[in-house]
Design an enzyme around this catalytic site. Structure first.
Site, PDB file in Angstrom:
ATOM      1  N   VAL A 151       0.818  -1.228   0.000  1.00  0.00           N
ATOM      2  CA  VAL A 151       0.000   0.000   0.000  1.00  0.00           C
ATOM      3  C   VAL A 151       0.849   1.275   0.000  1.00  0.00           C
ATOM      4  O   VAL A 151       0.344   2.345  -0.308  1.00  0.00           O
ATOM      5  CB  VAL A 151      -1.010   0.046   1.177  1.00  0.00           C
ATOM      6  CG1 VAL A 151      -2.029  -1.068   1.066  1.00  0.00           C
ATOM      7  CG2 VAL A 151      -0.317   0.058   2.524  1.00  0.00           C
ATOM      8  N   ASN A 154      -7.275  -1.010   6.196  1.00  0.00           N
ATOM      9  CA  ASN A 154      -6.814  -1.564   7.467  1.00  0.00           C
ATOM     10  C   ASN A 154      -5.303  -1.781   7.525  1.00  0.00           C
ATOM     11  O   ASN A 154      -4.717  -1.767   8.605  1.00  0.00           O
ATOM     12  CB  ASN A 154      -7.545  -2.898   7.693  1.00  0.00           C
ATOM     13  CG  ASN A 154      -6.928  -3.725   8.784  1.00  0.00           C
ATOM     14  OD1 ASN A 154      -7.102  -3.444   9.966  1.00  0.00           O
ATOM     15  ND2 ASN A 154      -6.164  -4.750   8.393  1.00  0.00           N
ATOM     16  N   SER A 156      -6.709   4.481  15.267  1.00  0.00           N
ATOM     17  CA  SER A 156      -6.232   3.913  16.531  1.00  0.00           C
ATOM     18  C   SER A 156      -6.563   4.870  17.657  1.00  0.00           C
ATOM     19  O   SER A 156      -6.675   6.088  17.446  1.00  0.00           O
ATOM     20  CB  SER A 156      -4.712   3.723  16.465  1.00  0.00           C
ATOM     21  OG  SER A 156      -4.186   3.451  17.740  1.00  0.00           O
ATOM     22  N   TYR A 185       3.750   7.035  15.260  1.00  0.00           N
ATOM     23  CA  TYR A 185       2.595   6.169  14.948  1.00  0.00           C
ATOM     24  C   TYR A 185       1.298   6.952  15.177  1.00  0.00           C
ATOM     25  O   TYR A 185       0.383   6.921  14.347  1.00  0.00           O
ATOM     26  CB  TYR A 185       2.644   4.919  15.833  1.00  0.00           C
ATOM     27  CG  TYR A 185       1.453   3.997  15.691  1.00  0.00           C
ATOM     28  CD1 TYR A 185       1.311   3.178  14.571  1.00  0.00           C
ATOM     29  CD2 TYR A 185       0.462   3.942  16.675  1.00  0.00           C
ATOM     30  CE1 TYR A 185       0.213   2.331  14.438  1.00  0.00           C
ATOM     31  CE2 TYR A 185      -0.633   3.105  16.552  1.00  0.00           C
ATOM     32  CZ  TYR A 185      -0.756   2.291  15.433  1.00  0.00           C
ATOM     33  OH  TYR A 185      -1.847   1.456  15.299  1.00  0.00           O
ATOM     34  N   ALA A 196       0.789  10.128  15.016  1.00  0.00           N
ATOM     35  CA  ALA A 196       0.608  11.136  13.963  1.00  0.00           C
ATOM     36  C   ALA A 196       0.037  10.496  12.701  1.00  0.00           C
ATOM     37  O   ALA A 196      -0.854  11.051  12.049  1.00  0.00           O
ATOM     38  CB  ALA A 196       1.942  11.813  13.653  1.00  0.00           C
ATOM     39  N   LYS A 199      -1.797   7.850  12.523  1.00  0.00           N
ATOM     40  CA  LYS A 199      -3.171   7.411  12.752  1.00  0.00           C
ATOM     41  C   LYS A 199      -4.117   8.603  12.878  1.00  0.00           C
ATOM     42  O   LYS A 199      -5.314   8.506  12.578  1.00  0.00           O
ATOM     43  CB  LYS A 199      -3.229   6.504  13.983  1.00  0.00           C
ATOM     44  CG  LYS A 199      -2.591   5.141  13.713  1.00  0.00           C
ATOM     45  CD  LYS A 199      -3.418   4.370  12.705  1.00  0.00           C
ATOM     46  CE  LYS A 199      -2.848   3.053  12.296  1.00  0.00           C
ATOM     47  NZ  LYS A 199      -3.706   2.319  11.349  1.00  0.00           N
ATOM     48  N   ILE A 259      -5.723  -4.253  21.037  1.00  0.00           N
ATOM     49  CA  ILE A 259      -6.384  -5.419  20.454  1.00  0.00           C
ATOM     50  C   ILE A 259      -5.367  -6.554  20.333  1.00  0.00           C
ATOM     51  O   ILE A 259      -4.246  -6.340  19.845  1.00  0.00           O
ATOM     52  CB  ILE A 259      -6.942  -5.068  19.052  1.00  0.00           C
ATOM     53  CG1 ILE A 259      -7.811  -3.786  19.093  1.00  0.00           C
ATOM     54  CG2 ILE A 259      -7.719  -6.248  18.472  1.00  0.00           C
ATOM     55  CD1 ILE A 259      -9.039  -3.838  19.961  1.00  0.00           C
TER      56      ILE A 259
HETATM   57  P1  NAD Z   1      -1.447  -7.026  11.922  1.00  0.00           P
HETATM   58  O1  NAD Z   1       0.007  -6.778  11.892  1.00  0.00           O
HETATM   59  O2  NAD Z   1      -1.950  -8.402  12.133  1.00  0.00           O
HETATM   60  O3  NAD Z   1      -2.162  -6.463  10.609  1.00  0.00           O
HETATM   61  C1  NAD Z   1      -1.593  -5.502   9.764  1.00  0.00           C
HETATM   62  C2  NAD Z   1      -1.770  -5.991   8.332  1.00  0.00           C
HETATM   63  O4  NAD Z   1      -1.328  -4.974   7.438  1.00  0.00           O
HETATM   64  C3  NAD Z   1      -0.918  -7.244   8.064  1.00  0.00           C
HETATM   65  O5  NAD Z   1      -1.703  -8.216   7.411  1.00  0.00           O
HETATM   66  C4  NAD Z   1       0.185  -6.738   7.162  1.00  0.00           C
HETATM   67  O6  NAD Z   1       0.671  -7.703   6.249  1.00  0.00           O
HETATM   68  C5  NAD Z   1      -0.514  -5.588   6.448  1.00  0.00           C
HETATM   69  N1  NAD Z   1       0.448  -4.619   5.943  1.00  0.00           N
HETATM   70  C6  NAD Z   1       1.408  -3.979   6.637  1.00  0.00           C
HETATM   71  N2  NAD Z   1       2.126  -3.187   5.832  1.00  0.00           N
HETATM   72  C7  NAD Z   1       1.606  -3.336   4.587  1.00  0.00           C
HETATM   73  C8  NAD Z   1       1.922  -2.790   3.324  1.00  0.00           C
HETATM   74  N3  NAD Z   1       2.938  -1.927   3.163  1.00  0.00           N
HETATM   75  N4  NAD Z   1       1.180  -3.153   2.257  1.00  0.00           N
HETATM   76  C9  NAD Z   1       0.153  -4.033   2.397  1.00  0.00           C
HETATM   77  N5  NAD Z   1      -0.184  -4.587   3.569  1.00  0.00           N
HETATM   78  C10 NAD Z   1       0.532  -4.244   4.651  1.00  0.00           C
HETATM   79  O7  NAD Z   1      -2.007  -6.074  13.074  1.00  0.00           O
HETATM   80  P2  NAD Z   1      -3.497  -5.602  13.393  1.00  0.00           P
HETATM   81  O8  NAD Z   1      -3.509  -5.320  14.842  1.00  0.00           O
HETATM   82  O9  NAD Z   1      -4.500  -6.515  12.834  1.00  0.00           O
HETATM   83  O10 NAD Z   1      -3.533  -4.197  12.635  1.00  0.00           O
HETATM   84  C11 NAD Z   1      -4.559  -3.844  11.716  1.00  0.00           C
HETATM   85  C12 NAD Z   1      -4.776  -2.338  11.789  1.00  0.00           C
HETATM   86  O11 NAD Z   1      -5.297  -2.009  13.073  1.00  0.00           O
HETATM   87  C13 NAD Z   1      -3.512  -1.506  11.604  1.00  0.00           C
HETATM   88  O12 NAD Z   1      -3.797  -0.396  10.771  1.00  0.00           O
HETATM   89  C14 NAD Z   1      -3.197  -1.047  13.012  1.00  0.00           C
HETATM   90  O13 NAD Z   1      -2.478   0.163  13.029  1.00  0.00           O
HETATM   91  C15 NAD Z   1      -4.586  -0.914  13.596  1.00  0.00           C
HETATM   92  N6  NAD Z   1      -4.640  -0.957  15.045  1.00  0.00           N
HETATM   93  C16 NAD Z   1      -4.246  -2.058  15.740  1.00  0.00           C
HETATM   94  C17 NAD Z   1      -4.322  -2.047  17.130  1.00  0.00           C
HETATM   95  C18 NAD Z   1      -3.916  -3.224  17.989  1.00  0.00           C
HETATM   96  O14 NAD Z   1      -3.859  -3.075  19.216  1.00  0.00           O
HETATM   97  N7  NAD Z   1      -3.649  -4.383  17.427  1.00  0.00           N
HETATM   98  C19 NAD Z   1      -4.798  -0.900  17.806  1.00  0.00           C
HETATM   99  C20 NAD Z   1      -5.182   0.192  17.048  1.00  0.00           C
HETATM  100  C21 NAD Z   1      -5.116   0.156  15.672  1.00  0.00           C
END
Ligand code: NAD
Length: 252
Positions: A69, A95, A147, A160, A162, A164, A193
């Protein structure tokens, strides 16, 4: 698998970063309820395998699409492929994201660049590249995954946070711009999460987070998936430009 889908619910939905974590939970939830889900990941082989797994587990229709992405050309190519396959998108979940922690003065330039390129610019590329597909969709809407850090900041996570926060600005402005075309845009702001992204949280930090959370636990990927599916659905047809916290009450 029985379908709980209604005529106005989105039928073709792209979920970026859906081979793992929250994205995978969203994709599975949508597939179970009869949507055509386009699961997305960076790598074609891995994404194809994950899509086949999700299809087998849900009995639904899950296709693969791939591309980094942070690379606008790759995102445009993915959008072109979806156009060739379906001619439209009804739902989009932005996502894909990465996390890195570090004190401001200690965060290296390449980490700053990576965080912005994937989280902020990646989300922007994705929405830009797919907006034409959404314009052709049925009751189209997008959900952008921000987030808790983007809403209120977090010490040791300034960069991070900034990136989000940028997603929140993008969602709100896009809601205003695309509302007249009938496209809704909302954001979810997950708290802590339990996914691979939280693996670096040590036991003490985990216990402190749970203690500070009114609902007394960490979140699950499915907690976020449920709210995302609601925002995409026709039940949310008069909701746009909103940020829904999925954080057990951490932000109040
Ligand atoms: P995760 O690492 O399992 O999921 C992130 C996904 O994004 C992965 O499948 C990864 O392969 C993909 N990804 C990363 N960089 C990429 C790129 N350059 N191109 C294409 N795909 C890419 O973690 P998650 O917790 O499921 O995170 C999902 C979203 O939720 C993220 O945006 C994260 O910032 C947000 N988030 C997570 C939490 C938490 O506590 N886990 C809290 C707030 C927000």
């Amino acid at each position: 698998m029985a379908s709980a889908q209604r005529p106005c619910d989105p039928r073709i939905v792209l979920v970026t970063g859906s081979t793992t974590g929250i994205g995978r939970a969203v994709a599975m939830r949508l597939a179970i309820t009869g949507r055509t889900v386009i699961a997305h990941g960076r790598d074609l082989d891995r994404t194809t395998k994950a899509a086949a797994e999700m299809a087998a587990l849900t009995g639904g229709h899950v296709e693969a699409a791939h591309g980094d992405v942070s690379d606008p050309a790759a995102v445009s190519a993915m959008a072109r492929e979806i156009h060739q396959r379906h001619g439209r998108l009804d739902g989009l979940v932005v996502n894909a994201g990465i996390h890195a922690a570090g004190l401001l003065g200690m965060t290296r330039g390449d980490t700053v660049r990576d965080l912005f390129e994937v989280n902020a610019m990646g989300a922007t590329h994705t929405l830009q590249a797919t907006v034409r597909l959404l314009r052709r969709g049925t009751s189209p809407s997008a959900v952008l995954v921000s987030s808790i850090a983007g809403r209120q900041g977090a010490p040791g996570q300034a960069v991070y946070s900034a990136t989000k926060a940028a997603i929140l600005g993008l969602a709100k402005a896009a809601a205003k711009e695309l509302g007249p075309a009938g496209i809704r845009v909302n954001a979810v702001a997950p708290g802590y999460i339990q996914t691979g992204m939280l693996a670096t949280l040590d036991d003490d930090a985990r216990a402190a987070t749970v203690a500070a959370t009114p609902l007394g636990r960490l979140g699950t990927a499915d907690d976020v998936a449920a709210v995302t599916a609601f925002l995409l659905s026709s039940d949310a047809c008069f909701i746009t430009g909103q940020v829904i916290g999925v954080d057990g009450g951490l932000v109040l």
